[in-house]
Structures are given as C-alpha cells and as structure tokens.
Design a protein around this motif. Structure first.
Motif, mmCIF file in Angstrom:
data_model
loop_
_atom_site.group_PDB
_atom_site.id
_atom_site.type_symbol
_atom_site.label_atom_id
_atom_site.label_comp_id
_atom_site.label_asym_id
_atom_site.label_seq_id
_atom_site.Cartn_x
_atom_site.Cartn_y
_atom_site.Cartn_z
ATOM 1 N N ARG A 245 -8.737 -4.135 11.054
ATOM 2 C CA ARG A 245 -9.143 -3.095 10.107
ATOM 3 C C ARG A 245 -8.022 -2.091 9.832
ATOM 4 N NH1 ARG A 245 -12.585 -5.671 8.098
ATOM 5 N NH2 ARG A 245 -14.823 -5.522 8.427
ATOM 6 N N GLY A 246 -6.861 -2.326 10.458
ATOM 7 C CA GLY A 246 -5.725 -1.459 10.208
ATOM 8 C C GLY A 246 -5.701 -0.200 11.043
ATOM 9 N N LEU A 247 -6.468 -0.161 12.154
ATOM 10 C CA LEU A 247 -6.539 1.049 12.970
ATOM 11 C C LEU A 247 -5.394 1.160 13.971
ATOM 12 C CD1 LEU A 247 -10.387 1.217 13.641
ATOM 13 C CD2 LEU A 247 -9.044 2.354 11.855
ATOM 14 N N GLY A 248 -4.553 0.146 14.042
ATOM 15 C CA GLY A 248 -3.412 0.216 14.951
ATOM 16 C C GLY A 248 -3.728 -0.368 16.311
ATOM 17 N N ALA A 533 -2.434 0.324 3.142
ATOM 18 C CA ALA A 533 -3.525 1.294 3.280
ATOM 19 C C ALA A 533 -4.375 1.325 2.010
ATOM 20 C CB ALA A 533 -2.958 2.676 3.586
ATOM 21 N N GLY A 534 -3.703 1.229 0.849
ATOM 22 C CA GLY A 534 -4.443 1.191 -0.407
ATOM 23 C C GLY A 534 -5.286 -0.066 -0.543
ATOM 24 N N CYS A 535 -4.758 -1.204 -0.072
ATOM 25 C CA CYS A 535 -5.518 -2.459 -0.108
ATOM 26 C C CYS A 535 -6.765 -2.367 0.770
ATOM 27 C CB CYS A 535 -4.636 -3.621 0.349
ATOM 28 S SG CYS A 535 -3.373 -4.120 -0.855
ATOM 29 N N LEU A 536 -6.638 -1.728 1.937
ATOM 30 C CA LEU A 536 -7.798 -1.561 2.810
ATOM 31 C C LEU A 536 -8.873 -0.711 2.129
ATOM 32 C CD1 LEU A 536 -5.984 -1.059 6.223
ATOM 33 C CD2 LEU A 536 -7.564 -2.920 5.671
ATOM 34 N N ARG A 537 -8.464 0.342 1.440
ATOM 35 C CA ARG A 537 -9.437 1.195 0.753
ATOM 36 C C ARG A 537 -10.125 0.425 -0.371
ATOM 37 N NH1 ARG A 537 -5.198 5.017 1.439
ATOM 38 N NH2 ARG A 537 -4.475 4.633 -0.695
ATOM 39 N N VAL A 538 -9.336 -0.274 -1.179
ATOM 40 C CA VAL A 538 -9.905 -1.045 -2.291
ATOM 41 C C VAL A 538 -10.789 -2.169 -1.766
ATOM 42 C CG1 VAL A 538 -9.345 -2.599 -4.202
ATOM 43 C CG2 VAL A 538 -8.065 -0.467 -3.897
#
Length: 610
Positions: A245-248, A533-538
């Motif tokens: 999910r990109g949380l690191g 980060a933008g891809c995760l939001r979209v």
C-alpha cells in the motif's frame, strides 16, 4: 555416479521434494483419500491398510456419528500431515554433485523463514552446509549473532557509495567459490509483496560469474529452489500488505523480532521445498556467447532462466486453490460450490501434469475443508453456519491477503491466460479489430515480461501450442489461421477461464500508471516518488468507483513494475516530441487488453450463472 550423470538425473524431472523438519514446519504429504498414494511412506501405507487401525477408525466413527469413510479420509490426511519424505534419488544426485562442484542455491523469498527452512533440510541430507547471504537489516542481537554462527553472511543493502566494500565482497565471494563452498541467497533480493516471484537481482550472481570466469575453479552449479507455505505468519502478511500500500518498510529490530516470534505460536501448516533443474554456470555462459560473442547481458539472462526454473518447480497448494475459487466467486460459497469451483482447476492441473503440494487431491472434500478451516483460523476467510448450509467467504479487508496465497500459483496459469486473450483477439477479427493469435500472444508476453518469467521464444511457442491443444485438441499449430467463429466457440466451451483471475489485477494496475503518464505534462521533469504517491491516490479512488476490479491493483509494488515497463519503452523521460502521443498509445493498449479480460470474465460468469 559422475557429476555429469548426477546432473542428468535431475533432467528426468524438475521437481524433487526435500523433506524438512525445521522450526514448526514440515514438508509433509497431505492426502485426500484413505487409499495410499504413490508418494506415501511405507509407514503410512502400512498403517492405512492395517486391520487394527481400520477397526479403531470404525469405532471412532460410530462414537462420532459420522460415516466411516469420512473419518478414514480425515485420518489419512492427518497422517500424511505428520509424515515427512525424502526423495532419495534426487538427494543422492545432489550429494554427488556436492562433492565435485560448488552449489549455488537460489531460492524464492516469501518469508523470513526461508533460509532457516532450507538449511536443516540440506544438513540432514548430508550436503555440505552453505553460506547464506542475507541482508544486513537482520544483523541485530540476538538474531544476527545466531545467524552468523550458522553460516549467514550479512550484506549491506546498498553499496553504491562504498567501492571498498564492493571490492571486499567480490573478493570474499570469489574465495568461497574457489574453495567449492556452497552458497544460498534469494534471487529476488527481498520478500515478495504480492505472493508471486519478484524480478531477480543480479549483483551477487554477477560476483559468482566473475569468480567462475576469472579462476580455475570447478564448474559451479546453480540450483533453483522453490519454497512455498500453506500459510505465512499473520504478522508477516500484514507487513507485506502495508508495504504494497506504499506505507514503507518497517525496520527489523528486537521489537519486530518479538512480534514475529509471537506469531509463530499459531499453527501455520507445512512448507514445501522443491528443487528445480540445475544449471551449469560456465557451460551456460559459453552457450550464450556462442550465440552472441558480444553478449553483455549474460548474467541477466541466466537470472531470468533460474527464476523461470523456480516457477517450474513450484507446486500448487490447496490454500492457493481455495483462494483462486473464492476470489473468482467474490461471494460466500457452500462446500459444494467451493468444490465445484476448484474442480476445473484440479482437472487442468492433472492434464498439465502439474503437481499439487503434498500430493493432495483438490477434488477431495476433506482436503478442501482443511484448507478452508486453516484460512478461517488465520482470519483470511469467514465462516457462517447459521443457515441450512455452512458458507465461507473472504473476510473484510482480506482480499489482498487471499491474493497473496492465490499468486503463489499464478505462474501455472499465465500462459493459459495469454492463450485465452489471444483467442479473444482472433474472435474480434469479425469487426476488423482483431489480430493473429501468435502476434497477440507475443504482444502480451512483451507487455507482461517485467512481472512474469517466460521461457525463450521457441519454448514459449511450445507452451502456447500445448495450451491451445488443451482447449481444442484439433486446433492445429500456433500461428495457423484460426477463424473468428472457431475462436469464439473455443472460448465459450473451455474451462476454467483464468485470464480475469490471473492478469486483470496487473493490467488494472498498469492502466493506472499509463493513464497518469498520459495525463502528465511530457515536458515536465519526472519525479518517481511523487508520481507513485499520485497513482496510489488515483487507484484508491478508482477502486471505490469500481473502475478497478478490486483493491488488489492498488499496489505500490505493481505500480513500480508498470513504471519499469514504461521506462523500458522510453515513456518516462525523453526529448522525443511524440512522447505525449506514445504515452496515450500505451494507455490505449492497456485499455484494450482490459476489455478483452472483461470479455473472458463475462463468459466465465455466464457459465457459472447461466
């Protein structure tokens, strides 16, 4: 047995199971019926046929009020779970090779437990203990101290600014190879975040290649090793999902170790360790350079071949099969419905000759019930027994976890999925928009090559022919003219359909990246972290709008792979004035592929709900 003959023995079959008793895992045999399987140990076969044991089963069935055959089948599964087996022929060949060559074990990496599982298996088989090459992130007390005393070499994750360290590491690995020491490390570099094999890392393999080419040392043999689990520790799965999910990535430390250890108290089932076809390193390098004397990507090609061989050695677990069924249905199912959904997959695996982990029978009720119960116990599935029939479904926010287990078997189905989409392309020729089946298959192979490991083009053609022969035995050669009507007829009658299960999550994720690239100003400087980060939001928005089939596609890991593909195609940064137009074409290509996948999903749905 000579070293050559020992290696030839592996060529008789790429799958050789090592029995391992380490930590809380076992390589066991999960049976499906009371009849002894060919792979049963003598002890298990004798016990299942013993009159005294059968009498005990009969008495217990009477006390429980259950059919005798059901109790006997469950007991058989329990016995096989308790058993372990060694393929002595394979291990004898490996021991012979060990005397003459350094063995380079390149393993899949699904868990922190991987090397701890493999090492006891090798030691108990009389194979010289290997040096394990692992990340320095695990070099903390007390884990690091214990690991170093069992032959684990901790290596810095990043050495780009440390030329002296790289020199020392290269020399150390070269000395180990010259001394005929065995080595083991993960070819992926890090743990899989999606459940499938990740793209390989080349650095350590390059050091071994340099050592083999620079010194008069025995031929080094690369041994692909597949390691799969019935279930992973819940703590580890939760970290995988948060990272996707990109949380690191959370740092490994004593607190992390204590939390991880607590998760190991739960029963997690078995681990299956399988050896792939070994590869002679110096010999393969020579072959590559005969084909192309200026070969500059030999290490990369060898790494991809090894990854493909790991997949070829990886069996399908009952856990993976159950998750395939429930993700396909996307609703709660009764036991009969689960069995009916798994049955086409089981039949397909049988026709392919692909092994099921532990020689399990996926058509057997007790095998499937055990997998369901274990997934309920770990929270992946829910179970509702309040109605006339018990039903099982994927738990809230557990689709990604179920996908991790499904993806451990995804490599078996990729070529089948490509064959299905190739047939869709042929069927669309009615309206002038379709393509030749072979051209479409190659296009999809190129589109997906950063996520999946394909055989070389000639072998890929053979695999595709085999898939089309399973769909229609009279289909002829790949590339031969297939009429749109025949293609549509084959699509309507084949089972199982897998393209929407296997490829849709990846194509959806690629589409997010492609659409964002197409929407971006091609003249502006590209910032990867900001873009991701933008891809995760979209992606989250599209998932809520059902523009994506599931939240599984909202994955930083998948988005990074899509960026690799875009970069390979020159779509990230370029002075080309047509960059914006080419980005739009990339997005349109993915939009068409997703439409074809949706057609497969529609056909599958009509078969299930006519």
């Amino acid at each position: 047995m000579s070293g050559t003959h020992a290696l030839d023995h592996f060529g008789e079959g790429v799958r050789h199971r090592i029995g391992a008793r380490g930590l809380m895992h076992r390589v066991g045999l999960l049976g499906a019926s009371a009849e002894p399987l060919p792979s049963d140990s003598a002890e298990i076969a004798h016990l299942l046929g013993a009159p005294a044991f059968q009498s005990q089963v009969r008495d217990l069935a009477g006390r429980l009020g259950r059919p005798e055959e059901d109790v006997l089948a469950e007991a058989a599964g329990d016995l096989r779970e308790m058993s372990a087996t060694h393929n002595e022929a394979a291990l004898a060949g490996l021991r012979e090779l060990d005397r003459r060559h350094p063995l380079i074990f390149l393993i899949s990496h699904r868990s922190y437990l991987d090397e701890w599982v493999l090492l006891p298996a090798l030691l108990s088989s009389g194979i010289a203990p290997p040096y394990g090459l692992a990340g320095a992130n695990l070099n903390f007390f007390p884990l690091g101290t214990v690991a170093r005393r069992t032959g684990v070499v901790h290596i810095r994750r990043s050495t780009s600014g440390a030329p002296v360290y790289r020199l020392a590491l290269r020399a150390y690995i070269g000395q180990l190879v010259a001394n005929r020491a065995n080595l083991v490390w993960s070819i992926e570099g890090g743990r899989s975040r999606t459940g499938k094999l990740r793209p390989p890392r080349f650095g350590l393999l390059r050091y071994v290649v340099d050592a083999v080419e620079a010194a008069d040392v025995p031929e080094a043999l690369v041994v692909p090793v597949s390691i799969v689990y019935d279930q992973l520790p819940a703590h580890e799965v939760s970290l995988m999902i948060s990272e996707a999910r990109g949380l690191g990535k959370q740092p490994e430390n004593v607190r992390w170790l204590l939390g991880y250890a607590r998760g190991l108290h739960d029963r997690l089932g078995r681990v299956y360790v399988d050896l792939g076809q070994p590869l002679r390193l110096r010999e393969r390098l020579a072959e590559l350079r005969v084909d192309d004397p200026a070969e500059t990507h030999a290490v990369e090609r060898i790494a991809l071949e090894v990854s493909h061989r790991i997949n070829q050695a990886t069996p399908v677990t009952p856990t993976a099969a159950v998750c395939v069924a429930l993700l396909a249905a996307d609703r709660a199912l009764t036991m009969s419905e689960v069995l009916a959904t798994v049955a086409p997959l089981a039949d397909y695996l049988r026709r392919r000759g692909w092994p099921v982990a532990g020689a399990a029978n996926l058509n057997d009720r007790s095998t499937v019930r055990r997998a369901l119960q274990e997934l309920v116990a770990s929270g992946v599935l829910t179970c509702y027994s309040g109605g006339p029939e018990t039903v099982w479904g994927i738990g809230a926010d557990q689709h990604l976890v179920a996908a991790v287990y499904r993806n451990s078997a995804i490599h078996v189905l990729v070529v089948r999925a490509i064959a299905e989409l190739a047939l869709v392309a042929v069927a669309r020729r009615k309206d002038g928009s379709g393509r030749n089946a072979w051209d479409e298959a190659l296009r999809l192979r190129d589109l997906l090559k950063f996520d999946f490991f394909f055989a070389r083009r000639r072998e890929f053609a053979i695999e595709l022919r085999a898939e089309l022969a399973l769909i229609d035995p009279d289909g002829g050669e790949v590339g031969a003219e297939v009429s749109p009507d025949d293609a549509q007829r084959w699509l309507e009658r084949l089972r199982p359909h897998v393209a929407h299960l296997v490829l849709r999550p990846f194509l959806d994720a690629y589409s997010v990246v492609a659409e964002q690239l197409a929407a971006a100003d091609a003249s502006e400087e590209f910032g990867e972290q900001e873009f991701l980060a933008g891809c995760l939001r979209v992606g989250r928005q599209w998932a809520l709008q059902r523009r994506l089939a599931s939240e599984e596609s909202v994955s930083a890991e998948m988005f990074r792979t899509a960026l690799k593909l875009a970069r390979y195609r020159g779509l990230i940064e370029s002075d080309d004035p047509t960059l914006g137009k080419r980005r739009r074409a990339f997005a349109d290509e993915l939009r068409e592929a997703r439409r074809h996948v949706a057609e497969i999903a529609g056909i599958a749905s009509r078969q299930t709900h006519p």
